[in-house]
Design an enzyme around this catalytic site. Structure first.
Site, PDB file in Angstrom:
ATOM      1  N   MET A  41       0.864  -0.966   0.056  1.00 51.15           N
ATOM      2  CA  MET A  41      -0.058   0.074   0.049  1.00 51.15           C
ATOM      3  C   MET A  41       0.933   1.261  -0.074  1.00 51.15           C
ATOM      4  O   MET A  41       1.731   1.466   0.953  1.00 51.15           O
ATOM      5  CB  MET A  41      -1.042   0.012   1.054  1.00 51.15           C
ATOM      6  N   CYS A  88       0.955  -1.452 -15.757  1.00 50.75           N
ATOM      7  CA  CYS A  88       1.079  -1.393 -17.210  1.00 50.75           C
ATOM      8  C   CYS A  88       1.534  -2.427 -17.989  1.00 50.75           C
ATOM      9  O   CYS A  88       2.473  -3.216 -17.397  1.00 50.75           O
ATOM     10  CB  CYS A  88       2.161  -0.322 -17.233  1.00 50.75           C
ATOM     11  N   LYS A 128       1.403  -9.128  -9.146  1.00 47.06           N
ATOM     12  CA  LYS A 128       0.374  -8.796  -8.565  1.00 47.06           C
ATOM     13  C   LYS A 128      -0.505  -8.172  -9.747  1.00 47.06           C
ATOM     14  O   LYS A 128      -0.278  -7.157 -10.306  1.00 47.06           O
ATOM     15  CB  LYS A 128       0.379  -7.710  -7.469  1.00 47.06           C
ATOM     16  N   ASN A 181      -7.130 -11.451  -3.469  1.00 42.34           N
ATOM     17  CA  ASN A 181      -7.265  -9.993  -2.796  1.00 42.34           C
ATOM     18  C   ASN A 181      -8.701  -9.381  -3.275  1.00 42.34           C
ATOM     19  O   ASN A 181      -8.803  -9.278  -4.294  1.00 42.34           O
ATOM     20  CB  ASN A 181      -6.278  -8.992  -3.519  1.00 42.34           C
ATOM     21  N   GLY A 182      -9.344  -8.931  -2.270  1.00 47.23           N
ATOM     22  CA  GLY A 182     -10.732  -8.263  -2.433  1.00 47.23           C
ATOM     23  C   GLY A 182     -11.688  -9.210  -1.653  1.00 47.23           C
ATOM     24  O   GLY A 182     -11.876 -10.102  -1.597  1.00 47.23           O
ATOM     25  N   ASN A 183     -12.612  -8.191  -1.155  1.00 44.26           N
ATOM     26  CA  ASN A 183     -13.606  -8.566  -0.194  1.00 44.26           C
ATOM     27  C   ASN A 183     -13.405  -9.090   1.146  1.00 44.26           C
ATOM     28  O   ASN A 183     -14.225  -9.866   1.490  1.00 44.26           O
ATOM     29  CB  ASN A 183     -14.476  -9.627  -1.133  1.00 44.26           C
ATOM     30  N   ALA A 231      -6.072  -5.281   2.227  1.00 44.71           N
ATOM     31  CA  ALA A 231      -5.501  -4.045   2.170  1.00 44.71           C
ATOM     32  C   ALA A 231      -6.353  -2.907   2.967  1.00 44.71           C
ATOM     33  O   ALA A 231      -5.975  -2.720   4.038  1.00 44.71           O
ATOM     34  CB  ALA A 231      -5.473  -3.315   0.617  1.00 44.71           C
ATOM     35  N   GLU A 232      -7.622  -2.688   2.493  1.00 48.35           N
ATOM     36  CA  GLU A 232      -8.542  -1.793   3.095  1.00 48.35           C
ATOM     37  C   GLU A 232      -8.894  -2.426   4.483  1.00 48.35           C
ATOM     38  O   GLU A 232      -8.868  -1.746   5.489  1.00 48.35           O
ATOM     39  CB  GLU A 232      -9.574  -1.467   2.204  1.00 48.35           C
TER      40      GLU A 232
END
EC number: 1.3.1.88
Length: 454
Positions: free
Chosen positions: A30, A114, A136, A197-199, A221-222
């Site tokens: 992060m 990218c 990632k 990653n996510g949720n 992360a969050e």
């Protein structure tokens, strides 16, 4: 005599199980948020693997201070296993940065924001580094395209893949729900470890994600920012973790902006209830001032406020509000900034303007209160208030030079300087009397000054 042979680096599942200790609970890279102090706090509360913030490879190569501040600061045995993440478009620059970092970490990760020359970057690093290369990625809308992308990375030498189940467009107010179906399909299609990653908002989400997708580990992360004890399955009081974090920062200093950002996340729900605390925290200029903020006094009420499942002073996830109802039809493809400004429109100001007003309560954005400037008669730019010609400085300079005049308002003294020059020459008897010429005469004042100004 042969040199000492370097032990072959571990790959794939052997790398994950032996070097990373079979890590299942992972703190995400992060920017300005996964610094050493925060990583140590997270490790104390269940994190088994951490990533550094995303580092810019080109800056890392050329700037020794950047390397020292972000990785070389000090040896910290507690901060392992550790993966260093870089963003880079140039394969050679990426490898140069990775070579400088490989002795301070267990693997090098490439953030693939990218897509240019992806395979070459991974392959070159895989061949030249002594530590494994990991990647990632975000998913494509199509599952099959995401799977082909992951397989290409595996073939190029990627030893561990983290899949964020959102597309590149799913950010901020447009984040939405991450697709575990995409992650599950990737896990089935590749022969290397995969992190999801996510949720991830609580420990139950971690366990459910591993069960539903078959991944080796889950990255947060969050969720980690709002509750660093997420991987412990605990939701402590916000001041408990804030105090512990500040103690770690005293031992392992980091910029005050990082500290303030972490506390804004930890205290997010409390700051919605006690707005004055937000203002106090925003004005604090020292770590001691931050530590002096007593959040424990904000316990109040017998029921959770609003729609929160727990009291506002308990660490808990933040549910990011989505776009307004009917956004697909009505948004017309509006950008993230447009949606953020819409959020702030309830007060008539955008988010950025609200932040500026928070820093300076006397600042106004009312167009009717903005000062009105009289325009220059010649070009339309604002004219000088004390200009003798009522012009802007540029136009005034040209006119004063042409007429050999002064304008004290703009600090232009062509006439005065000429008079002083002539007076000084009169006091020097050995000098030849200058020929009196008009300003317009070739070789006169205007021509000489013109060449000087050119």
């Amino acid at each position: 005599m042969k040199g000492v042979e370097r032990m072959p680096k571990l790959q794939g599942f052997e790398f994950w199980s032996r070097t990373l200790g079979g890590a299942r609970h992972v703190v995400a890279p992060m920017v300005d948020q996964s610094e050493l102090a925060w990583r140590l706090l997270s490790r104390r509360h269940g994190a088994q693997l951490c990533y550094t913030p995303m580092l810019h490879a080109q800056v890392f190569v050329r700037d020794a201070n950047y390397r020292k501040e972000n990785l070389y600061c000090e040896v910290c045995p507690e901060d392992r296993p550790l993966i260093v993440q870089f963003c880079a478009n140039d394969p050679e620059v990426f490898v140069q940065a990775a070579l400088l970092a490989q002795d301070y970490c267990d693997a090098i990760d490439l953030n693939l924001g990218c897509p240019q020359m992806i395979a070459k970057r991974v392959l070159l690093a895989h061949e030249r580094l002594s530590v494994p290369v990991t990647c990632k990625i975000r998913v494509f809308p199509e599952i099959d395209k995401t799977v082909r992308y992951a397989q290409m990375l595996e073939k190029a030498g990627c030893q561990l893949l983290t899949v964020h189940g959102r597309t590149k467009e799913q950010k901020g107010p447009m984040a939405g729900t991450a697709s575990w179906e995409h992650i599950k399909a990737v896990r089935k299609a590749v022969g290397i470890p995969v992190f999801a990653n996510g949720n991830i908002r609580c420990l139950q989400d971690v366990e459910r994600c591993i069960q539903d997708t078959g991944v080796q580990g889950v990255m947060s992360a969050e969720g980690n920012l709002h509750n660093p004890a997420l991987f412990e399955g605990r939701s402590p009081a916000v001041w408990e973790l804030a105090e512990e974090y500040l103690q770690i920062v005293q031992q392992h200093p980091c910029p005050l902006s990082y500290v303030r950002a972490h506390l804004f996340k930890l205290w997010h729900h409390t700051l919605q209830v006690h707005q004055q605390l937000r203002e106090e925290l925003a004005k604090v200029k020292t770590l001691e001032g931050v530590a002096a903020e007593d959040m424990s006094r904000q316990q109040e009420g017998v029921k959770p406020s609003g729609d929160l499942p727990a009291f506002h002073w308990i660490c808990q996830p933040y549910i990011r509000p989505g776009p307004k109802e009917g956004s697909k039809e009505n948004s017309g493809g509006r950008s993230k900034r447009a949606l953020e400004e819409e959020e702030g429109s309830m007060d008539g100001l955008s988010k950025n303007k609200l932040k500026k007003q928070l820093r300076n309560p006397h600042k106004t954005f009312d167009p009717s209160l903005k000062p009105k400037y009289a325009k220059c008669d010649q070009c339309g730019n604002p004219k000088g208030n004390r200009c003798v010609f009522n012009l802007c400085r540029g136009c005034c300079k040209k006119r004063a030079f042409r007429e050999t005049a002064d304008c004290p308002g703009h600090g232009l003294l062509f006439k005065t300087k000429l008079e002083k020059s002539l007076a000084w020459k009169e006091t020097q008897p050995g000098l030849q009397e200058p020929q009196q010429v008009r300003p317009e005469t070739p070789g006169g004042f205007s021509e000489v000054m013109g060449s000087a100004l050119a």
